[in-house]
Motif scaffolding. Structure first.
Motif, PDB file in Angstrom:
ATOM      1  N   PHE A  51      24.071  36.244  57.811  1.00  0.00           N
ATOM      2  CA  PHE A  51      24.479  35.576  56.563  1.00  0.00           C
ATOM      3  C   PHE A  51      25.932  35.972  56.337  1.00  0.00           C
ATOM      4  CE2 PHE A  51      24.631  34.003  52.332  1.00  0.00           C
ATOM      5  CZ  PHE A  51      23.516  33.184  52.136  1.00  0.00           C
ATOM      6  N   VAL A  52      26.820  34.995  56.384  1.00  0.00           N
ATOM      7  CA  VAL A  52      28.262  35.262  56.326  1.00  0.00           C
ATOM      8  C   VAL A  52      28.838  34.670  55.051  1.00  0.00           C
ATOM      9  CG1 VAL A  52      30.477  34.941  57.505  1.00  0.00           C
ATOM     10  CG2 VAL A  52      28.378  35.241  58.846  1.00  0.00           C
ATOM     11  N   ILE A  53      29.621  35.473  54.344  1.00  0.00           N
ATOM     12  CA  ILE A  53      30.251  34.995  53.119  1.00  0.00           C
ATOM     13  C   ILE A  53      31.746  35.313  53.116  1.00  0.00           C
ATOM     14  CG2 ILE A  53      28.154  35.164  51.715  1.00  0.00           C
ATOM     15  CD1 ILE A  53      29.356  37.706  50.484  1.00  0.00           C
ATOM     16  N   GLY A  54      32.515  34.455  52.455  1.00  0.00           N
ATOM     17  CA  GLY A  54      33.925  34.712  52.189  1.00  0.00           C
ATOM     18  C   GLY A  54      34.062  35.176  50.750  1.00  0.00           C
ATOM     19  N   VAL A  55      34.928  36.156  50.535  1.00  0.00           N
ATOM     20  CA  VAL A  55      35.088  36.747  49.201  1.00  0.00           C
ATOM     21  C   VAL A  55      36.563  36.756  48.826  1.00  0.00           C
ATOM     22  CG1 VAL A  55      34.500  38.692  47.723  1.00  0.00           C
ATOM     23  CG2 VAL A  55      33.156  38.267  49.793  1.00  0.00           C
ATOM     24  N   SER A  56      36.845  36.302  47.617  1.00  0.00           N
ATOM     25  CA  SER A  56      38.215  36.332  47.095  1.00  0.00           C
ATOM     26  C   SER A  56      38.185  36.669  45.619  1.00  0.00           C
ATOM     27  CB  SER A  56      38.910  34.979  47.303  1.00  0.00           C
ATOM     28  OG  SER A  56      39.099  34.712  48.682  1.00  0.00           O
ATOM     29  N   ALA A  57      39.277  37.265  45.135  1.00  0.00           N
ATOM     30  CA  ALA A  57      39.406  37.630  43.723  1.00  0.00           C
ATOM     31  C   ALA A  57      40.659  36.996  43.148  1.00  0.00           C
ATOM     32  CB  ALA A  57      39.466  39.149  43.564  1.00  0.00           C
ATOM     33  N   VAL A  58      40.551  36.510  41.914  1.00  0.00           N
ATOM     34  CA  VAL A  58      41.681  35.907  41.211  1.00  0.00           C
ATOM     35  C   VAL A  58      41.828  36.583  39.861  1.00  0.00           C
ATOM     36  CG1 VAL A  58      42.646  33.793  40.236  1.00  0.00           C
ATOM     37  CG2 VAL A  58      41.328  33.693  42.361  1.00  0.00           C
ATOM     38  N   PRO A  59      42.998  37.195  39.579  1.00  0.00           N
ATOM     39  CA  PRO A  59      43.197  37.863  38.286  1.00  0.00           C
ATOM     40  C   PRO A  59      43.062  36.894  37.118  1.00  0.00           C
ATOM     41  CG  PRO A  59      44.877  38.532  39.860  1.00  0.00           C
ATOM     42  CD  PRO A  59      44.146  37.374  40.468  1.00  0.00           C
ATOM     43  N   GLU A  60      42.517  37.397  36.026  1.00  0.00           N
ATOM     44  CA  GLU A  60      42.456  36.622  34.796  1.00  0.00           C
ATOM     45  C   GLU A  60      43.855  36.506  34.196  1.00  0.00           C
ATOM     46  OE1 GLU A  60      39.296  35.296  33.117  1.00  0.00           O
ATOM     47  OE2 GLU A  60      39.316  35.310  35.298  1.00  0.00           O
ATOM     48  N   PRO A  61      44.125  35.451  33.394  1.00  0.00           N
ATOM     49  CA  PRO A  61      45.458  35.269  32.799  1.00  0.00           C
ATOM     50  C   PRO A  61      45.959  36.486  32.033  1.00  0.00           C
ATOM     51  CG  PRO A  61      44.144  33.299  32.491  1.00  0.00           C
ATOM     52  CD  PRO A  61      43.228  34.335  33.078  1.00  0.00           C
ATOM     53  N   GLU A  62      45.044  37.196  31.353  1.00  0.00           N
ATOM     54  CA  GLU A  62      45.501  38.347  30.563  1.00  0.00           C
ATOM     55  C   GLU A  62      46.022  39.469  31.455  1.00  0.00           C
ATOM     56  OE1 GLU A  62      40.877  38.556  30.496  1.00  0.00           O
ATOM     57  OE2 GLU A  62      42.453  37.033  30.396  1.00  0.00           O
ATOM     58  N   THR A  63      45.558  39.517  32.717  1.00  0.00           N
ATOM     59  CA  THR A  63      46.064  40.539  33.634  1.00  0.00           C
ATOM     60  C   THR A  63      47.530  40.276  33.948  1.00  0.00           C
ATOM     61  OG1 THR A  63      43.884  40.841  34.616  1.00  0.00           O
ATOM     62  CG2 THR A  63      45.774  41.585  35.907  1.00  0.00           C
TER      63      THR A  63
END
Length: 206
Positions: free
Chosen positions: A173-185
């Motif tokens: 089971f393969v997944i791609g993971v990414s994070a995006v900062p919230e505007p307040e950050t």
């Protein structure tokens, strides 16, 4: 003029920091061991990784800053079990029956291992940053990988049935993971930038 130049350089440096930081913003893979494939990694859209190739096994951590939206995307599987992925924080699940590219997301603010797990054979789990049942493990397939037309900060694979955590193919089971900062950050970073510039200007005026 010199003060203005210093402020401009500070702004440029901060902008570069923000831009470069998004490459692996908020995430890092923490290796706990090294494993060797005893079966080929063979998922559509990826290069085949042969028997004998090595990879790191471990856990994927959130490193901040602030709150960020972490997205998990199903990229494929090759397994004899009905595997599942659980985003425990968001209360959502990815299934083998989902179309490739199906995503789930959750807002993360707590530093440390992300709160997700894989399930292989019924009741057989690998918790990210926690317990792995016998024969299961979580491995790092790659970083900043382009799959299709999308770049993922991390691609990780679940190993469900090799009998030992160090053996297998990590394509169950393969997944791609990414994070995006919230505007307040970003807003907090800009406020900090302003305060730095103000401090420089004040010192030059003395």
């Amino acid at each position: 003029m010199k003060t203005r130049f210093l402020m401009q350089q500070t702004i440029i440096a901060a902008a570069l920091l923000i831009t470069c930081g998004t490459a692996n913003a908020g995430l890092t893979f923490v290796p706990t061991d090294t494993a060797t494939r005893t079966e080929a990694f063979n998922i559509g859209g990826f290069a085949t990784l042969p028997v004998g190739s090595t990879l790191s096994i471990g856990h994927l951590d959130y490193t901040g800053p602030g709150s960020q939206t972490v997205t998990y995307t199903f990229l494929g599987q090759e397994s004899g079990f009905n595997n599942k992925f659980y985003d425990n924080l968001g209360g959502t699940t990815l299934l083998e029956s989902d179309p490739i590219g199906t995503s789930v997301s959750s807002l993360v603010s707590v530093l440390g291992p992300l709160n997700f797990k894989f399930e292989g054979d019924i009741g057989k789990f690998a918790f990210n940053g926690g317990h792995w049942d016998k024969g299961t493990s979580i491995g790092l397939i790659g970083t900043n990988m382009v799959v299709g037309s999308t770049t993922y900060q991390y691609v990780i694979g679940y190993n469900d049935s090799a009998g030992k955590k160090h053996l297998g193919d990590w394509d169950d089971f393969v997944i791609g993971v990414s994070a995006v900062p919230e505007p307040e950050t970003y807003a907090m970073m800009l406020i900090g930038l302003f305060l730095i510039g103000f401090s420089i200007r004040k010192q030059k005026m003395r």
